[in-house]
Scaffold this motif. Structure first.
Motif, PDB file in Angstrom:
ATOM      1  N   TYR A 119      -1.372  11.398 -12.157  1.00 39.58           N
ATOM      2  CA  TYR A 119      -1.183  10.187 -11.075  1.00 39.58           C
ATOM      3  C   TYR A 119      -2.481   9.376 -11.253  1.00 39.58           C
ATOM      4  CZ  TYR A 119       2.433  12.182  -8.232  1.00 39.58           C
ATOM      5  OH  TYR A 119       3.551  12.722  -7.607  1.00 39.58           O
ATOM      6  N   VAL A 123      -1.027   5.516 -10.999  1.00 41.04           N
ATOM      7  CA  VAL A 123      -1.181   4.593  -9.949  1.00 41.04           C
ATOM      8  C   VAL A 123      -1.905   3.632  -9.798  1.00 41.04           C
ATOM      9  CG1 VAL A 123      -1.481   5.006  -7.371  1.00 41.04           C
ATOM     10  CG2 VAL A 123      -0.505   6.974  -8.675  1.00 41.04           C
ATOM     11  N   GLU A 124      -3.367   3.660 -10.332  1.00 42.72           N
ATOM     12  CA  GLU A 124      -4.052   2.358 -10.197  1.00 42.72           C
ATOM     13  C   GLU A 124      -3.671   1.397 -10.827  1.00 42.72           C
ATOM     14  OE1 GLU A 124      -6.402  -0.461 -11.258  1.00 42.72           O
ATOM     15  OE2 GLU A 124      -6.104   0.917 -12.831  1.00 42.72           O
ATOM     16  N   ALA A 153       5.961   4.758 -11.084  1.00 34.40           N
ATOM     17  CA  ALA A 153       5.189   4.385 -10.139  1.00 34.40           C
ATOM     18  C   ALA A 153       5.688   3.116  -9.489  1.00 34.40           C
ATOM     19  CB  ALA A 153       3.864   4.391 -10.168  1.00 34.40           C
ATOM     20  N   LEU A 157       6.852   2.068  -5.696  1.00 35.82           N
ATOM     21  CA  LEU A 157       5.876   1.338  -4.772  1.00 35.82           C
ATOM     22  C   LEU A 157       6.606   0.078  -4.482  1.00 35.82           C
ATOM     23  CD1 LEU A 157       2.601   1.817  -6.884  1.00 35.82           C
ATOM     24  CD2 LEU A 157       3.044   2.714  -4.506  1.00 35.82           C
ATOM     25  N   ALA A 251      -7.138   3.673  -4.985  1.00 36.07           N
ATOM     26  CA  ALA A 251      -5.802   3.544  -5.404  1.00 36.07           C
ATOM     27  C   ALA A 251      -5.415   5.150  -5.223  1.00 36.07           C
ATOM     28  CB  ALA A 251      -5.836   3.352  -6.858  1.00 36.07           C
ATOM     29  N   ALA A 255      -2.482   6.634  -2.865  1.00 30.91           N
ATOM     30  CA  ALA A 255      -1.370   7.762  -3.869  1.00 30.91           C
ATOM     31  C   ALA A 255      -1.532   8.918  -2.767  1.00 30.91           C
ATOM     32  CB  ALA A 255      -1.964   8.103  -5.120  1.00 30.91           C
ATOM     33  N   LEU A 264       6.177   8.892  -3.111  1.00 33.00           N
ATOM     34  CA  LEU A 264       5.673   8.677  -4.546  1.00 33.00           C
ATOM     35  C   LEU A 264       5.974  10.120  -5.180  1.00 33.00           C
ATOM     36  CD1 LEU A 264       4.598   6.976  -6.754  1.00 33.00           C
ATOM     37  CD2 LEU A 264       2.407   7.559  -6.039  1.00 33.00           C
TER      38      LEU A 264
END
Length: 297
Positions: A119, A123-124, A153, A157, A251, A255, A264
């Motif tokens: 992740y 995710v960032e 992701a 999002l 981030a 998450a 997610l």
């Protein structure tokens, strides 16, 4: 300790399982006993000697940014975490038995180490590029190379934000993209026409670096509406290259909330033993990934 390192730039064969001194947590850091490490495209790009301007490397070097594991050292000034806590986050040289993290969060309940390691950077990156496109609810985002970790992701999002997505991927991953809420089509000959048939494109992301920046600029009508994280020729097309990370702690915090709410989920396509890091890089470079690849320690 054992770690994966390399002493020259090159192909996957330069990676070696070596003995190294254990790192220790400095101020504002934690050290973890690594249980799993995420495999990111930037890992093999650095191994090849690419993007060194943004990520200087002194040889011999270790590999890896993402990891999940058990805290066993807490640096000065760190609060809210202690030895024995399960965390996931970002640091350096994470393909190892021990690694120091500079950004971390407690692992959400129900997430395994194997899953959690996939992740942090993903995710960032997904949050950053989605923000940089400026695309809003009701608009349509085209994602080229949508089935990998960042694409997985981004699609989720975007769905949370009410953004429509058209995703391109290989034939085997069409149902996967549709399951994430995207309108899906294959790349290859005629892909631009297939995208146009699915509707207007307000902005586009290139996640695969497959040489499509000109087509993405044409589909959006403005190269400034295209962002790539994978094609270093971006300036030739007037496209933005997004390579500077934002706040990893922010981030990770977002998450954790998304995972807890079931909004997610990034699947692990394959897990490899630490000693098989070269095989993981070969597979990552080949593309067609569905979700993430990780190393188990």
């Amino acid at each position: 300790m054992k770690m994966i390192g390399f002493s020259e730039f090159g192909g996957p064969e330069v990676l070696r399982l070596v003995d190294a001194e254990e790192p220790h947590a400095g101020p504002g850091q934690v050290r973890i006993a690594v249980r799993a490490a995420g495999v990111n495209p930037v890992d093999w790009r650095l191994r090849e000697g690419q993007v060194l301007g943004a990520h200087p490397i002194e040889l011999p070097a270790g590999v890896g940014l993402d990891a999940a594991g058990v805290v066993d050292e807490v640096g000065a000034g760190v609060e809210g975490v202690r030895a024995g806590d399960f965390v996931f986050g970002e640091g350096r040289n994470t393909y190892a038995e021990f690694a120091v993290l500079s950004a971390w969060a407690r692992m959400p309940e129900g997430l395994t180490f194997e899953e959690a390691a996939g992740y942090p950077s993903v995710v960032e990156t997904a949050l950053r590029v989605l923000r940089e496109t400026g695309v809003a609810a009701g608009q349509t985002l085209l994602v080229s190379g949508a089935s990998g970790g960042v694409g997985t992701a981004v699609l989720q999002l975007a769905r949370v934000r009410g953004i429509k997505v058209i995703g391109t991927a290989g034939a085997a991953n069409q149902d996967y993209l549709r399951g994430l809420g995207a309108a899906a089509t294959t790349y290859g000959e005629g892909w631009v026409e297939r995208v146009r048939a699915l509707g207007r494109v307000d902005a586009a992301l290139d996640l695969a670096g497959s040489g499509v920046l000109g087509e993405l600029a044409a589909l959006t009508g403005d190269p400034a509406k295209v962002i790539t994280i994978a094609d270093l020729r971006a300036p030739e097309f007037g496209v933005r290259f997004s390579g500077v990370a934002g706040s990893v702690p922010d981030a990770l915090a977002e998450a954790v909330g998304l995972i807890a709410r079931g909004e997610l989920h990034i699947p692990v396509e394959r897990a490899y033993p630490l000693a098989d890091a070269a095989a993981a890089h070969i597979d990552s470079q080949a593309g067609h990934t569905r979700g993430r690849r990780v190393l188990l320690v």
